[in-house]
Design a protein around this motif. Sequence first.
Motif, mmCIF file in Angstrom:
data_model
loop_
_atom_site.group_PDB
_atom_site.id
_atom_site.type_symbol
_atom_site.label_atom_id
_atom_site.label_comp_id
_atom_site.label_asym_id
_atom_site.label_seq_id
_atom_site.Cartn_x
_atom_site.Cartn_y
_atom_site.Cartn_z
ATOM 1 N N ARG A 247 -11.083 -4.039 5.072
ATOM 2 C CA ARG A 247 -10.615 -2.728 5.561
ATOM 3 C C ARG A 247 -9.113 -2.575 5.331
ATOM 4 O O ARG A 247 -8.635 -1.517 4.913
ATOM 5 C CB ARG A 247 -10.943 -2.609 7.051
ATOM 6 N N ARG A 248 -8.371 -3.649 5.589
ATOM 7 C CA ARG A 248 -6.920 -3.595 5.377
ATOM 8 C C ARG A 248 -6.609 -3.365 3.899
ATOM 9 O O ARG A 248 -5.706 -2.613 3.551
ATOM 10 C CB ARG A 248 -6.247 -4.867 5.872
ATOM 11 N N ASP B 138 -7.102 0.259 3.156
ATOM 12 C CA ASP B 138 -5.998 1.055 3.709
ATOM 13 C C ASP B 138 -4.740 0.906 2.857
ATOM 14 O O ASP B 138 -4.040 1.888 2.582
ATOM 15 C CB ASP B 138 -5.703 0.647 5.152
ATOM 16 N N ARG B 139 -4.455 -0.314 2.435
ATOM 17 C CA ARG B 139 -3.285 -0.551 1.577
ATOM 18 C C ARG B 139 -3.430 0.181 0.244
ATOM 19 O O ARG B 139 -2.460 0.690 -0.302
ATOM 20 C CB ARG B 139 -3.088 -2.044 1.343
ATOM 21 N N GLU C 46 -1.925 -8.865 12.655
ATOM 22 C CA GLU C 46 -1.346 -8.753 11.314
ATOM 23 C C GLU C 46 -1.025 -10.127 10.740
ATOM 24 O O GLU C 46 -1.271 -10.381 9.557
ATOM 25 C CB GLU C 46 -0.092 -7.866 11.349
ATOM 26 N N LEU D 141 -4.286 -11.600 9.563
ATOM 27 C CA LEU D 141 -4.743 -10.983 8.318
ATOM 28 C C LEU D 141 -3.907 -11.461 7.130
ATOM 29 O O LEU D 141 -4.450 -11.706 6.041
ATOM 30 C CB LEU D 141 -4.719 -9.457 8.427
#
Length: 167
Positions: free
Chosen positions: A56-57, A60-61, A6, A9
Amino acid sequence: MPAARESLLEAAGAALAARPWPAVRMVDVAAAAGVSRQTLYNEFGDKEGLGRALVRREADRYLDGVDRALAAPADPAERLLALADWIVRSARAHPLLRALLTGCWGPGLPTPGPPPGPTDLARAVCERASAATAPGGTSPQRCELVVRLALSYVLVPADGLRELIGT
């Protein structure tokens, strides 16, 4: 190492906000996250892997934000309005999200990986909106219409259109 992942990222996202993706250096991302370059490579393999994870994050967010927007107002119609407003504001503020929603990837962004693409995200949002406005709420067609209208504002921002038509 979920915490390191995390942090990496977050650091990569901050670097992308400051410069185009080709100028983002792995060594700088690792240093900003407070981890070694080896940890970065262990987590993502290479820069393309880091970019795919960043994309991808963001997806998702986005879906988490959709859920929050749909949860707020009690009235189903107000939920759809809140959703449309949130989609437009979020896409305007986040170039990576705008690319995800439109499929228009500029050279300054990481290369997207496998889906979700614009169609997948629109379908997921329509399904969530239909479910959130279900009993006695809004039809799936109306949910789709609201989502498509919001996405049209992402593609052609109102400011540019108002300038064009002189209003």
